[in-house]
Every structure is written in C-alpha cells, then in structure tokens.
Motif scaffolding. Structure first.
Motif, mmCIF file in Angstrom:
data_model
loop_
_atom_site.group_PDB
_atom_site.id
_atom_site.type_symbol
_atom_site.label_atom_id
_atom_site.label_comp_id
_atom_site.label_asym_id
_atom_site.label_seq_id
_atom_site.Cartn_x
_atom_site.Cartn_y
_atom_site.Cartn_z
ATOM 1 N N LEU A 291 0.785 -1.210 -0.086
ATOM 2 C CA LEU A 291 -0.006 0.127 -0.212
ATOM 3 C C LEU A 291 0.834 1.281 -0.181
ATOM 4 N N ALA A 292 2.088 1.237 0.530
ATOM 5 C CA ALA A 292 2.908 2.271 0.777
ATOM 6 C C ALA A 292 3.557 2.776 -0.531
ATOM 7 N N HIS A 293 3.643 1.672 -1.472
ATOM 8 C CA HIS A 293 4.079 1.867 -2.752
ATOM 9 C C HIS A 293 3.048 2.201 -3.991
ATOM 10 N N LEU A 294 2.108 2.457 -3.698
ATOM 11 C CA LEU A 294 0.752 2.675 -4.683
ATOM 12 C C LEU A 294 0.587 4.068 -4.688
ATOM 13 N N LYS A 295 0.262 4.309 -6.037
ATOM 14 C CA LYS A 295 -0.030 5.782 -6.416
ATOM 15 C C LYS A 295 -1.589 5.792 -5.990
ATOM 16 N N PRO A 296 -2.123 7.111 -5.909
ATOM 17 C CA PRO A 296 -3.453 7.289 -5.655
ATOM 18 C C PRO A 296 -4.226 6.558 -6.740
ATOM 19 N N GLY A 297 -4.985 5.540 -6.287
ATOM 20 C CA GLY A 297 -5.852 4.822 -7.417
ATOM 21 C C GLY A 297 -5.174 3.538 -7.792
ATOM 22 N N VAL A 331 -9.828 -13.108 -2.473
ATOM 23 C CA VAL A 331 -10.359 -14.150 -3.192
ATOM 24 C C VAL A 331 -9.777 -15.422 -2.643
ATOM 25 N N ALA A 332 -10.519 -16.641 -2.416
ATOM 26 C CA ALA A 332 -9.747 -17.858 -2.102
ATOM 27 C C ALA A 332 -9.733 -18.630 -3.164
ATOM 28 N N LEU A 333 -8.432 -19.156 -3.309
ATOM 29 C CA LEU A 333 -8.133 -20.027 -4.253
ATOM 30 C C LEU A 333 -8.183 -21.472 -3.988
ATOM 31 N N PRO A 334 -8.285 -22.414 -4.948
ATOM 32 C CA PRO A 334 -8.204 -23.694 -4.750
ATOM 33 C C PRO A 334 -6.997 -24.331 -4.341
ATOM 34 N N PRO A 335 -6.917 -25.442 -3.676
ATOM 35 C CA PRO A 335 -5.561 -26.000 -3.366
ATOM 36 C C PRO A 335 -4.924 -26.256 -4.678
ATOM 37 N N GLY A 336 -3.475 -26.161 -4.612
ATOM 38 C CA GLY A 336 -2.707 -26.632 -5.752
ATOM 39 C C GLY A 336 -2.371 -25.534 -6.484
ATOM 40 N N SER A 337 -2.902 -24.045 -6.171
ATOM 41 C CA SER A 337 -2.648 -22.817 -6.954
ATOM 42 C C SER A 337 -1.252 -22.482 -6.717
ATOM 43 N N ALA A 338 -0.629 -22.499 -5.736
ATOM 44 C CA ALA A 338 0.658 -22.177 -5.700
ATOM 45 C C ALA A 338 1.160 -22.977 -4.515
ATOM 46 N N GLN A 339 2.538 -22.897 -4.349
ATOM 47 C CA GLN A 339 3.139 -23.436 -2.972
ATOM 48 C C GLN A 339 2.720 -22.606 -1.840
ATOM 49 N N PRO A 340 2.422 -23.184 -0.837
ATOM 50 C CA PRO A 340 2.334 -24.668 -0.652
ATOM 51 C C PRO A 340 1.061 -25.163 -0.874
ATOM 52 N N HIS A 341 1.027 -26.369 -1.944
ATOM 53 C CA HIS A 341 -0.127 -26.800 -2.541
ATOM 54 C C HIS A 341 -1.088 -27.103 -2.053
ATOM 55 N N SER A 342 -0.903 -27.683 -0.799
ATOM 56 C CA SER A 342 -2.000 -28.304 0.069
ATOM 57 C C SER A 342 -2.934 -27.166 0.745
ATOM 58 N N VAL A 343 -2.718 -25.723 0.557
ATOM 59 C CA VAL A 343 -3.104 -24.779 1.288
ATOM 60 C C VAL A 343 -4.224 -24.035 0.487
ATOM 61 N N ARG A 344 -5.249 -23.683 0.786
ATOM 62 C CA ARG A 344 -6.068 -22.672 0.001
ATOM 63 C C ARG A 344 -5.655 -21.309 0.322
ATOM 64 N N LEU A 345 -4.618 -21.096 -0.789
ATOM 65 C CA LEU A 345 -4.334 -19.528 -0.699
ATOM 66 C C LEU A 345 -5.527 -18.553 -0.752
ATOM 67 N N GLN A 346 -5.067 -16.987 -0.547
ATOM 68 C CA GLN A 346 -5.793 -16.047 -0.741
ATOM 69 C C GLN A 346 -5.238 -14.904 -1.615
ATOM 70 N N LEU A 347 -5.896 -14.498 -2.221
ATOM 71 C CA LEU A 347 -5.407 -13.019 -3.175
ATOM 72 C C LEU A 347 -6.050 -12.017 -2.543
ATOM 73 N N TRP A 348 -5.562 -11.024 -1.831
ATOM 74 C CA TRP A 348 -5.950 -9.736 -1.243
ATOM 75 C C TRP A 348 -5.810 -8.658 -2.235
ATOM 76 N N VAL A 349 -6.770 -8.280 -2.780
ATOM 77 C CA VAL A 349 -6.934 -7.148 -3.676
ATOM 78 C C VAL A 349 -6.898 -5.745 -2.998
ATOM 79 N N LEU A 350 -6.071 -4.863 -3.093
ATOM 80 C CA LEU A 350 -5.869 -3.658 -2.500
ATOM 81 C C LEU A 350 -5.987 -2.533 -3.434
ATOM 82 N N ARG A 351 -6.221 -1.316 -3.077
ATOM 83 C CA ARG A 351 -6.398 -0.154 -3.762
ATOM 84 C C ARG A 351 -6.088 1.269 -2.853
#
Length: 661
Positions: A291-297, A331-351
């Motif tokens: 967040l500290a490195h984002l331009k406005p918007g 966004v909750a991703l399915p297992p296997g989307s990235a390492q560690p593959h057994s974990v349901r990782l998430q994408l946080w969308v910031l603005r």
C-alpha cells in the motif's frame, strides 16, 4: 576445482541426455562391456563420469538432438551450492545476449566462468531464450523444496486483476513493482499483460542468486516491449531500495510465516499507516508495504495464506484496511494454485485512495470471492482448472465498483458492519454459500465430460470383451522371490526416513506412505533425498504390501521416497516387461494368496506373489491388456464421480424449482 571428467551423472540423467528411457540405459550397461564403469553412488543408484558417458554415447551414435543442453546441466549442478549454479546460469544468460558482457565475474569460480562461456556459445547457436529457460527450469526443479515460485497462470491472473481494479484509465505509461520477485514470475506477467504500454518495472529480491536470475529472465521477456527494468538485491522490508517510489500496480507473493522480519528495528516505520504489524503477522507488514508504494488509485494484489484473514493478532489492522477502503476484495483460491500446494491460498486485492474527484469513493462493503470449487477433484494433476478459475474471478471483480451489478455464484458483497465485529474475519467461505449451484455453462460442461468418459468407457469395454481366454490347465507361474534370485528383478523394501535435519542445499523428494494410498494416492510429505533409504524411480514397479491398500503399478512420476510396507521392484528389461509384472502382481487373487488376512492391516508377503512364466516376446500382449484394464478402471471411477456430482447438482436445482418446461 571440479573438472568436467569428475562430474557425476545418474542413469536417469544419462537417459535424458540420450533422449531415451531409463530402462534403455540399464540395458546398454548390461549388454555393452564398453559402457563406462561406475565412479560413485550405490549398486541401486550408480553414478558415472559425464565425460566418459558423453564419449561412449558419441562413439555409439546414441546422442539425441537435445543433448547439448542436457550435457550442460549436470556441470551446472556440479558447481556446488544452489547460489553458485544460479549465479552461473544468470551470467550465461546475459552473455548469450551480449557476448562480451560479464556481470558477476568476481563471484564465479574459474570452472563456472568456463561453463558460462560454453553455455553462452550454445545459446547463441540453439536459441538464447530457449537455452536459458531450459537451464532455469532444471535449476528450479532441482531446488523445488527450497524455493517458492508463482505459477505463470496465477501470475497472469494477478496482473490482470491489478490492471482491472486500479483507477486511472488506460495510461500509456505505467509503473509496476514486485517487492519479493524471486526468479521474476510476477514481474514477467506484468510485462506481458501491460502489452504495448510503456512500463517501468521495479523489483526487489533479497536472495542474490534469485535476483540475478530474475534480471536475466526479464531481459528476455522485455524483448519487443517498451520496458525499463530495475532490480535490486535487498530485503524490501528492512532496506527498502525504492523508498518514495509509487507504482500503478504492485504484485507480491511474499515469504510466509517468517518471525524474523524486522519487527524491532521497524517499529516506527512510516509504512505502518494501519498499525504496527505484530511479530507473528509478517504478512500484514507486506500488505502495508504494498500500500505504501501505490500511487493514488493504484492497485495491489498479494498472495497470502488463509490464516491471515482470521488470526486474532491481526484483526485491528484488518479492520483499518476495511474502514479506509484499502482492502477491496479477498479471493480464496483452490488447493494447488501455488506453493504450498495443500493450502487454499488467498489473493488480497488492495487499492490506494484516489485523488480524482470523479473516482468511485470507497464503498461500505467488501467483495469476497470463494473460488475453491475450481480444484481438480480426484486427480493428481497439479493446479486448478485455470481457465475456468480466471474467468470466474475476473467476472466477479468486474462488479467491484458497481454496487448494483449481479455477482456470480460464489461471490458476495459483504457490508462492513458485518465484517467489523470482534473477529474481523474476511475469509470468503464464511460469507458465500457452501454449495453454490452450478451455472448453465458448468452444468453443460459436466454433461459433455460425462458423455466423453462414457464413450471412452464403452470403447475400452468392447476391447476388453474381445479378449479370448484358453480353457486349458493353469499356466506356470513363478514367485517374486525366485525372480529376485534369478536376477530378473531387484527388490527393495521402503523404510521410515532417517531422523535428523537435512543438510544445507539438500534436495527433497516426495514421500509416499500407505496412509497416502488409503486417502487419495498423492504423497502428503517430503524428505531430504539423503534420508530416504528407498527411492522409486520412473519405470520401477511399486507394490503396497498391506491388505487394506494392496496394489501394484509402474511408477511414472518424479523420484519418490517409499515408506514402510511399500516395495520397489526394478526389472531387467531383457527378461521382464515392467507393465506385465505390475499387472500380474496387482491381481486380487495374488493379494489373497500372499496375505495373512488376520486383519485389514495384515501384510502381504511380496516374495510369495506369483507372476506368469512367459517369454519376453509374449509379455507385451499381456502388458497391453493390463494397461487397457487399468484405463477402464480409471474411466469407471471418473464416470462414477462425475455422475454422482451431476445427480447431486440436478437434484438441488429441481428441488429449488424453476424447471423450464
């Protein structure tokens, strides 16, 4: 200093160099007295001199067209540490592009410098980018347990999300930042997704070898694009090399669960606008760094473990992110989307808040998207259904700034009043229906899938039904124990891996246990290769020696350590066909005769298992029939799973009403 002649190679590496299977190399070794003698390793996993192997292959006309690159890799691997080989590959890549360039001469040994010269020459003749990508991929595969990479489909999705969510229109000039770039997967995706726009790409990586490889990769990716790249080898949290820089998009896949991230020395850092991250919440430090490195918007997308969305220690910061509109979606991703593959990782969308008076102001809600249903159920294929996942996520996020827009099933617009409670839990699964109804397209695709499977099932059934069986007396069989004595097979029993920490730079391999076979057949753990007494290689026959999980199959995956009650049989291809052997051993009658059956955990005596006694020429017909039978069984299971899913989905749709006609 290690010379070319002393570089060791295994039978599997010789097979890759020659472009043949491992069994063929074993056959050469037995049939040709001139084959190089073993210089190391063990009887089961021997090692040979690369120089002698190359000379023998050339003299016998057995070098494949890919041998140039394959001959290079063992020498890079023999340089020593992960860093030494990584820096040498990066140096070679730069020299492929600029023959007289030498970016890190002081850090390379004399042998490494000679090797980079040869690699650069080969790259210029066979294709610089292809040669570099080959060496990089082999390096990543060798050190897969020590590195965390972002799969290209996920990297592309993150770049598309950031470009779609940011406020600022279609600027012709963009700035992108990746503060933990690794070998450059996310940065490369940013270049590709920005297309023809002018791009300033800033990247940071604290590991010098990874930073050098990222620099080399981005030099190739940037060809044909208007890109200015700056990569710094530094710890972005402790020594931010881009202090004051602002980007239109920031993509980040930070290291997880690191306690020593700089909590004490960064306590008064200006980046913590939403509060000092607790020592146990380094991921929230990365979020605020983005967040500290984002331009406005500007928009940022961060890969995070699911616990960050709900841990008690981070609720105050999560609340501030929501109240200020900085956290726009999860966004909750399915297992296997990235390492560690057994974990349901998430994408946080910031603005970051926009300074445009006409921009959409932060809303009173957050968008939570559960995409976990796009996992590949019942399959060993890594990763989710990427195309469907990307389409679903991008479709859901299109409604981010449109409060009246319809959301697809699996996405929910949650009021902040519901989120800002005592827990401030932003886990999407808490707010989206557990069993979302399939869309018309998904339902139609499932029916088409079932139809395809049933067609294949019918074809296999016809082929198997045409098999004829003699009505004479029983065929002669021979026990596995006798085959071992005759030298037709070697038998090794899996064991518990040795205790103790892995040595620095150790390679890791998957660990398969009986418990894994009882669940889904996928190795659930990994061990250092040196601590695994028995490792199954491609072409070995693996047998589960316990009644409850009795089966036999030809191993076709990567080298895999075997736990207790699992056995590896390596055949002499001049005497036995591996698929024929596996088919005979897997017959249920074999398990019944060789097992004690006192309980479901009873063991099967592997040496008592029986195999048809047939000449090698006659075994191939049986091997084909066993292969067809195995494919029939797999299709039958697939059809059953798909059919049950359709029955469940259609029943729910009927019960909900709305039948059209």
């Amino acid at each position: 200093m290690r010379t070319t002649g002393s570089v060791p190679v295994s039978l599997a590496e010789i097979a890759r160099i020659a472009g043949v299977g491992r069994a063929a190399v074993s056959n050469w070794r037995r049939r040709h007295d001139s084959f190089p003698i073993r210089i190391g390793g063990t009887d089961v996993s021997p090692q040979f001199s690369l120089a002698e192997v190359e000379r023998w292959l050339r003299n016998n006309g057995k070098l494949d067209s890919i041998a140039g690159r394959e001959l290079l890799w063992p020498r890079f691997e023999a340089l020593g540490s992960r860093n030494d080989s990584g820096l040498a590959i990066a140096e070679a890549a730069h020299r492929m592009r600029a023959p007289r360039a030498r970016i890190s001469q002081a850090e390379l040994t004399a042998e490494a410098r000679r090797l980079t010269d040869e690699a650069a020459k080969l790259g210029r003749s066979e294709g610089a980018r292809a040669t570099f990508e080959f060496l990089l991929q082999r390096w990543l595969e060798t050190h897969v347990r020590q590195l965390s990479t972002t799969p290209p489909p996920l990297a592309a999705l993150m770049a598309r999300i950031a470009l779609g969510v940011r406020v600022g229109g279609h600027d012709e000039e963009l700035t992108a930042l990746d503060p933990a770039c690794g070998t450059g997967h996310l940065a490369a995706a940013a270049v590709q997704e920005c297309g023809d726009r002018s791009l300033t790409l800033l990247a940071c990586e604290r590991d010098p070898a990874l930073a050098a490889l990222a620099s080399a990769r981005l030099a190739f990716v940037g060809d044909g694009h208007d890109v200015r790249t700056e990569i710094a080898a530094a710890d972005a949290l402790r020594e931010d090399p881009f202090t004051g820089a602002r980007a239109d998009i920031v993509l980040c896949n930070p290291p997880f669960n690191e306690r020593d991230w700089g909590y004490e020395e960064l306590a008064t850092d200006q980046r913590w606008a939403h509060g000092l991250p607790p020592r146990t919440e380094p991921e929230l430090a990365w979020v605020q760094h983005v967040l500290a490195h984002l331009k406005p918007g500007g928009a940022g997308v961060v890969v995070l473990p699911p616990a960050v969305a709900s841990r008690k220690a981070g609720r105050r910061i999560r609340g501030s992110l929501l109240r200020t509109g900085a956290l726009r979606a999860v966004v909750a991703l399915p297992p296997g989307s990235a390492q560690p593959h057994s974990v349901r990782l998430q994408l946080w969308v910031l603005r970051a808040a926009s300074d445009d008076p006409g921009a959409v102001p932060p809303g009173q809600d957050a968008l939570l998207v559960d995409a976990t249903r796009f996992a590949r159920a019942g399959t060993r294929e890594p990763g989710p259904h990427w195309e469907s996942l990307q389409s679903f996520v991008l479709s859901a996020l299109q409604a981010l700034d449109r409060p009246d827009a319809d959301l697809p099933d699996g996405a929910a617009r949650v009021p902040l009043l519901d989120l800002l409670d005592d827990e401030v839990d932003v886990t999407p699964g808490r707010y989206t229906p557990a069993g979302t109804e399939p869309s018309g397209l998904e339902l139609a695709a499932a029916w088409r899938d079932l139809e395809t499977v049933l067609t294949g099932l019918a074809r296999r059934a016809r082929r198997l039904s045409e098999l004829g069986f003699a009505t004479g007396g029983p065929q002669t069989t021979v026990g596995v124990g006798d085959l071992v004595k005759a030298g037709a097979v070697s038998l090794r029993a899996g064991q518990q891996p040795l205790d103790g920490a892995a040595a620095p730079g150790s390679a890791f391999v998957p660990l398969l246990t009986v418990a894994d076979l009882v669940s889904d057949g996928t190795p659930s753990g990994s061990v250092a290769a040196g601590s695994a007494p028995v490792i199954a290689e491609r072409g070995d026959v693996v047998v589960a020696g316990v009644v409850r999980a009795f089966r036999a199959w030809v191993h076709e995956g990567p080298p895999t350590a075997l736990g207790p009650q699992l056995y590896a049989l390596r055949v002499d291809p001049a005497k036995l066909d591996a698929r024929f052997l596996a088919g005979c051993l897997s017959a249920p009658s074999n398990g019944r005769q060789a097992g004690t059956h006192a309980s479901s955990s009873s063991r099967v005596d592997i040496r008592r298992l029986q195999v048809l006694q047939l000449p090698l020429g006659e075994q191939s017909a049986y091997a084909r029939a066993f292969r067809d039978l195995g494919a029939f069984e797999a299709l039958l299971a697939h059809a059953g799973g798909t059919g049950k899913g359709l029955v469940s989905d259609v029943a729910d749709l009927l019960a909900a009403g709305g039948l059209d006609g």
